[in-house]
Motif scaffolding. Structure first.
Motif, PDB file in Angstrom:
ATOM      1  N   VAL A   1       0.810  -1.269   0.013  1.00  0.00           N
ATOM      2  CA  VAL A   1       0.119   0.071   0.006  1.00  0.00           C
ATOM      3  C   VAL A   1       0.842   1.056   0.090  1.00  0.00           C
ATOM      4  O   VAL A   1       1.654   1.614   1.153  1.00  0.00           O
ATOM      5  CB  VAL A   1      -1.084   0.028   1.109  1.00  0.00           C
ATOM      6  N   PHE A   2       0.968   1.936  -0.989  1.00  0.00           N
ATOM      7  CA  PHE A   2       1.832   2.943  -1.338  1.00  0.00           C
ATOM      8  C   PHE A   2       1.191   4.376  -1.076  1.00  0.00           C
ATOM      9  O   PHE A   2       0.115   4.691  -1.228  1.00  0.00           O
ATOM     10  CB  PHE A   2       2.439   3.061  -2.665  1.00  0.00           C
ATOM     11  N   LEU A   3       2.012   5.284  -0.355  1.00  0.00           N
ATOM     12  CA  LEU A   3       1.409   6.725  -0.093  1.00  0.00           C
ATOM     13  C   LEU A   3       1.619   7.396  -1.650  1.00  0.00           C
ATOM     14  O   LEU A   3       2.693   7.048  -2.385  1.00  0.00           O
ATOM     15  CB  LEU A   3       2.309   7.382   0.669  1.00  0.00           C
TER      16      LEU A   3
ATOM     17  N   THR B   1      -6.337  -4.195   4.951  1.00  0.00           N
ATOM     18  CA  THR B   1      -6.782  -3.008   6.431  1.00  0.00           C
ATOM     19  C   THR B   1      -5.460  -2.685   6.862  1.00  0.00           C
ATOM     20  O   THR B   1      -5.025  -2.949   7.878  1.00  0.00           O
ATOM     21  CB  THR B   1      -7.621  -3.828   7.226  1.00  0.00           C
ATOM     22  N   PRO B   2      -4.610  -1.840   5.950  1.00  0.00           N
ATOM     23  CA  PRO B   2      -3.133  -1.461   6.730  1.00  0.00           C
ATOM     24  C   PRO B   2      -3.495  -0.516   7.885  1.00  0.00           C
ATOM     25  O   PRO B   2      -4.468   0.122   8.068  1.00  0.00           O
ATOM     26  CB  PRO B   2      -2.551  -0.733   5.835  1.00  0.00           C
TER      27      PRO B   2
ATOM     28  N   HIS C   1     -16.872  10.183   4.926  1.00  0.00           N
ATOM     29  CA  HIS C   1     -17.027   9.465   6.105  1.00  0.00           C
ATOM     30  C   HIS C   1     -16.270   9.803   7.232  1.00  0.00           C
ATOM     31  O   HIS C   1     -14.828   9.813   6.861  1.00  0.00           O
ATOM     32  CB  HIS C   1     -17.028   7.993   5.711  1.00  0.00           C
ATOM     33  N   LYS C   2     -16.552   9.769   8.345  1.00  0.00           N
ATOM     34  CA  LYS C   2     -15.643   9.899   9.526  1.00  0.00           C
ATOM     35  C   LYS C   2     -15.395   8.717   9.955  1.00  0.00           C
ATOM     36  O   LYS C   2     -16.097   7.786  10.022  1.00  0.00           O
ATOM     37  CB  LYS C   2     -16.232  10.765  10.623  1.00  0.00           C
ATOM     38  N   THR C   3     -14.004   8.582  10.291  1.00  0.00           N
ATOM     39  CA  THR C   3     -13.671   7.385  10.829  1.00  0.00           C
ATOM     40  C   THR C   3     -12.725   7.474  12.306  1.00  0.00           C
ATOM     41  O   THR C   3     -12.201   8.483  12.173  1.00  0.00           O
ATOM     42  CB  THR C   3     -12.821   6.659   9.884  1.00  0.00           C
ATOM     43  N   ALA C   4     -12.678   6.619  13.164  1.00  0.00           N
ATOM     44  CA  ALA C   4     -12.303   7.051  14.485  1.00  0.00           C
ATOM     45  C   ALA C   4     -10.650   6.265  14.311  1.00  0.00           C
ATOM     46  O   ALA C   4     -10.621   5.177  14.230  1.00  0.00           O
ATOM     47  CB  ALA C   4     -13.089   6.326  15.465  1.00  0.00           C
TER      48      ALA C   4
ATOM     49  N   ALA D   1      -7.068   1.578   8.058  1.00  0.00           N
ATOM     50  CA  ALA D   1      -7.666   1.977   6.881  1.00  0.00           C
ATOM     51  C   ALA D   1      -8.233   0.640   6.198  1.00  0.00           C
ATOM     52  O   ALA D   1      -7.845  -0.364   6.615  1.00  0.00           O
ATOM     53  CB  ALA D   1      -6.661   2.887   5.834  1.00  0.00           C
ATOM     54  N   SER D   2      -9.205   0.846   5.246  1.00  0.00           N
ATOM     55  CA  SER D   2      -9.508  -0.403   4.416  1.00  0.00           C
ATOM     56  C   SER D   2      -9.641  -0.001   3.230  1.00  0.00           C
ATOM     57  O   SER D   2     -10.086   1.221   2.609  1.00  0.00           O
ATOM     58  CB  SER D   2     -11.146  -0.656   5.114  1.00  0.00           C
TER      59      SER D   2
END
Length: 866
Positions: A788-790, A817-818, A840-843, A851-852
């Motif tokens: 998973v690359f920035l 889900t990194p 969408h807000k994520t906690a 993340a997903s």
């Protein structure tokens, strides 16, 4: 009054799709924008304002009509809105905004109609940033995106649109200036479908068959017009309603159009201005019957009806290649500068993100230039690169250069300001110190070049380990640098080094040169005086030979007829880190080739330049000795296989049922890879927009060819389309890198290799006072999945106080889900669109973000730090 209310409610039910037996016809009006083709900037600015004033007046005049018979108008680019705001008063602009809110005016996310095949992925997204600003500032959303007139369409654009908030799109092609077989007689497999990317995201697409008549009929880019020169508009459009009525068929699922909802969009064609609102209203009123409803449409209402009535549409994940997209190669150096600036933006914004943690306003003076750059990304690939219209080639070329400079100047300014500001934020020491920065999201070992004009011997010490770093002096582009081998540079971070007097430790030279051969621990290659590489042996694969002449062309071959026609070969830079071998030749045109080998890296770097103007089509041929290989390449928001769908690839089969496709020039973004089952080679490319496999033609894809021809420039479809003779340019620059891999193709490895080549470590002097930071290492961000690359990190458009915008690309072919960590704990997080609108807000969990991602997904988050 009661009867009117019942009528309104009845129409609302019908158009919601609940009355499946009633046919619904949607007529959408727009003025197709041929920017810098039909008219110049000033003419189109005036036309945008006049037409919007006219249609706003029509909306006001018809506001008491039944909703289906009210005036509506569809811009085909958000640039219309920007121009209107510039030239009209706040009150007038607010009137336009209210029409956007009510749905009487619609606009897509894109600035103008563009060709997309040549665009880097990030360029597409930045070109929609004005719409993102509008969404947040005015609390609007723009669910449309369009790609018009050009016959071809990339695969990955669907994912980029969907990730930016688009839900719908419609296609109308020209069927002109085309080498696509059957473009004017295409029978598409699906006329309403889910245009879907490899990540499963996409938009609902309306792309009707282009009838033999012309492009002012179904499937064209002015469907409601029916004639190139409008005559008897009401009569023609009334007949169009009857044609759509016949086209709808809700009984037979074998029908070519098994839907009882149809829409005809577009009227403006090539006109500068069109004022035809009453005709649409008259036709809608006259065409409505007890069994058929006709509506003046904003396009969005058509798609909402389709969503409600037909929730399950067929899906398509195919590319159609490139056609008008390729004409930007007729100014290849200018286009290459845009590509370089797009890549450099990654480093500039990553540096600015670190600097902004301490100085939130340091780059505020660049905001106007930033906004101009985003606009230029949305305009540079405007679809009229054909340059065959009323606006002269000279004026079109001048405008393209203006757009390029807006992009390059902003990127360079942000990079230089961020580099020097970070240096001032770090505490200097008695001995000169510098930092080496890594913009990528993994720890790197690579070379870094520090601008250096010092005299005498100097050595470099890694302040985090106390050990000396390998170094050598080099000259690049006429400037002196101190090149070091930097080890373990943190993810999106830096490490501090110090310069000390004294001779560096002696080391063997990175590569040896013997005649026209150069070799290191990884490769042995033969560079001829012409700049052609005729032999390349892979020492890690039992000295396997990689080069085989195909049709008389070898490797890095510009079409040389004499392999030894050139000046003497020259060793330009030589030391313990790298050796550069140089050739200069006039065969077939004055050009220079530099090949660099490294001691500790299996990367071969090739820098090519042409120092003369040319009018013909030129390519750099790379001919490989591979067997049964498959070619894969980064297209646009997708990594795809260069085979037809019928053979397991991603290219639409050019059949009567498959629709138009073109196969000669394939998109060449960061890389292309040619791989056998357990061996292959990756070519990193920064400056060419397209490549051809073997002798591929518009209707023939040479899937099995092991020769890749990178397009150096030219007019791909003859001297009448594009800018002739490269607009007089006589200096062209191309950067490639080659690396073999002793295993099967891996998308993450290929992308990682190309990103490292095109995003070098950068070095900056430390100049801060006693209040500066003293950390010898720093990492802004890390992600625990290596695949998973920035993709980018930057301060929010509204400022760092609104968080860091981080975009990631999942190279895995499966959901993951990194965990994403930052230098400071994450206080809150939002999943946003790619144009920075919160969704969408994520906690966060313990200050980190879990993340997903879907397979192959590009995704953007807003991270607000404590």
């Amino acid at each position: 009054m009661k009867s009117l209310l019942l009528l309104f409610l009845g129409l609302t039910v019908l158009f919601s799709g609940n009355a499946q037996t009633t046919k619904r016809i949607y007529l959408a009006n727009d003025d197709h924008t041929d920017y810098m083709w039909t008219g110049n900037e000033a003419q189109y600015d005036s036309a945008f304002v006049k037409m919007l004033d006219y249609y706003l007046d029509q909306i006001e005049a018809t506001k008491h009509n039944s909703p289906d018979f009210q005036a509506r108008f569809n811009c085909d680019g958000s640039f219309w809105l920007k121009v209107y705001e510039k030239y009209r008063s706040p009150a007038q602009f607010n009137r336009l905004v209210e029409a956007l809110r009510s749905g009487h005016i619609s606009s897509p996310l894109n600035m103008l109609v563009s060709t997309y095949g040549a665009q880097p992925t990030e360029a597409v997204l930045r070109g929609m940033y004005y719409a993102g600003h509008m969404e947040r500032r005015l609390n609007l959303r723009f669910p449309l995106a369009v790609c018009m007139e050009n016959q071809t369409l990339p695969l990955g654009l669907s994912s980029l649109w969907a990730g930016s908030g688009a839900k719908y799109s419609w296609r109308g092609v020209c069927g002109c200036a085309s080498k696509v077989a059957n473009a004017s007689l295409a029978h598409r497999r699906h006329q309403l479908y889910r245009y879907m990317g490899m990540d499963g995201g996409g938009v609902t697409m309306k792309w009707y068959n282009l009838f033999p008549k012309n492009n002012v009929s179904f499937g064209g880019y002015a469907e409601t017009r029916q004639e190139k020169v409008p005559k008897e508009t009401v009569a023609k459009m009334s007949q169009l309603v009857e044609d759509m009525d016949k086209m709808c068929d809700t009984v037979s699922t074998k029908s070519a159009y098994p839907f009882n909802v149809a829409g005809a969009f577009g009227f403006g064609w090539d006109d500068l201005e069109t004022f035809v609102s009453p005709a649409f209203i008259t036709v809608a009123q006259n065409g409505t019957t007890p069994t058929r409803k006709v509506r003046v449409s904003n396009e969005e209402d058509f798609f909402r009806d389709i969503e409600s009535s037909y929730p399950t549409l067929p899906a398509e994940s195919l590319t159609y290649g490139n056609e008008w997209d390729t004409y930007c190669a007729s100014m290849n150096e200018i286009t290459a500068r845009v590509r370089r600036a797009t890549e450099k933006l990654r480093t500039a914004e990553a540096l600015s993100s670190i600097v902004s943690l301490k100085n939130q306003t340091f780059a505020n003076s660049l905001i106007p230039a930033r906004n101009q750059a985003w606009d230029a990304f949305g305009l540079y690939w405007e679809h009229d690169w054909t340059a065959d219209g009323p606006v002269s080639q000279k004026d079109r070329a001048r405008w393209q250069i203006k757009m390029q400079k807006q992009i390059s100047n902003y990127t360079d300014s942000l990079f230089n300001l961020s580099l020097s500001t970070l240096g001032r934020q770090l505490k200097k020491a008695p001995n000169p110190r510098f930092y080496v920065f890594n913009p990528l999201s993994w720890v790197r070992n690579d070379v870094a070049d520090l601008p250096y004009s010092g005299l005498g011997s100097v050595k470099v010490v890694d302040m985090s380990t106390g050990k000396e770093a390998n170094s050598q002096l080099v000259t690049v582009g006429g400037k002196s640098y101190l090149r070091i081998r930097a080890e373990n540079i943190p993810s999106v971070g830096y490490k501090v080094f110090e310069l000390r007097q004294g001779a560096p430790q002696p080391h063997l030279q990175a590569a040896t040169v013997n005649g026209d051969y150069i070799s290191n621990d990884f490769y042995r290659l033969r560079l001829r005086k012409s700049g052609v590489i005729t032999e390349l042996f892979d020492k890690r694969a039992a000295n396997r030979q990689l080069v085989k002449a195909i049709d008389g062309n070898y490797f890095n071959d510009l079409g040389t007829t004499d392999l030894d026609e050139g000046a003497s070969l020259l060793i330009e830079n030589a030391g313990p880190i790298s050796v550069t071998f140089k050739a200069v030749s006039r065969n077939p045109i004055l050009h220079t080739v530099r090949v660099t080998l490294y001691k500790d890296s299996p990367r071969i770097e090739i820098q090519d330049s042409i120092q003369a103007n040319f009018k013909d089509l030129k390519t750099w041929a790379f001919s490989f000795d591979l067997t049964n290989q498959t070619t894969r390449h980064e297209e646009l928001g997708a990594i795809i296989t260069a085979k037809k769908e019928t053979r397991g690839g991603h290219y639409a089969a050019q059949t009567r049922a498959g629709g138009p496709a073109r196969y000669d020039w394939l998109t060449f973004n960061h890389f292309a890879d040619l791989s056998e089952v357990n061996y292959g080679v990756t070519i990193s490319n920064q400056d060419c927009s397209f490549f051809k496999l073997g002798k591929s033609s518009p209707d023939s894809l040479w899937e099995q060819s092991s020769q890749l021809n990178a397009l150096a420039g030219g007019q791909t479809d003859g001297e009448k389309l594009g800018i002739s003779a490269q607009n007089g340019d006589s200096a062209f620059f191309y950067q490639f890198a080659i690396q073999t891999h002793p295993s099967a193709f891996d998308a993450a490895s290929a992308m990682k290799f190309s990103l490292e080549h095109q995003n070098p470590l950068v070095a900056g002097m430390i100049t801060g006072d006693n209040n500066g930071e003293t950390n010898n290492t720093f990492s802004l961000l890390s992600v625990n999945d290596p695949n998973v690359f920035l993709w980018s990190v930057k301060p929010s458009e509204e400022g760092i106080e609104q968080g860091l915008i981080t975009r990631f690309w999942n190279m895995n072919a499966k959901p993951v889900t990194p965990v994403i960590k930052l230098a400071r704990p994450i206080n809150s997080a939002w999943q946003t669109t790619h144009i920075e609108t919160n969704e969408h807000k994520t906690a966060p969990i313990n200050g980190s973000l879990k993340a997903s991602f879907r397979q192959h997904q590009l995704k953007t988050y807003r991270l607000i730090l404590k």
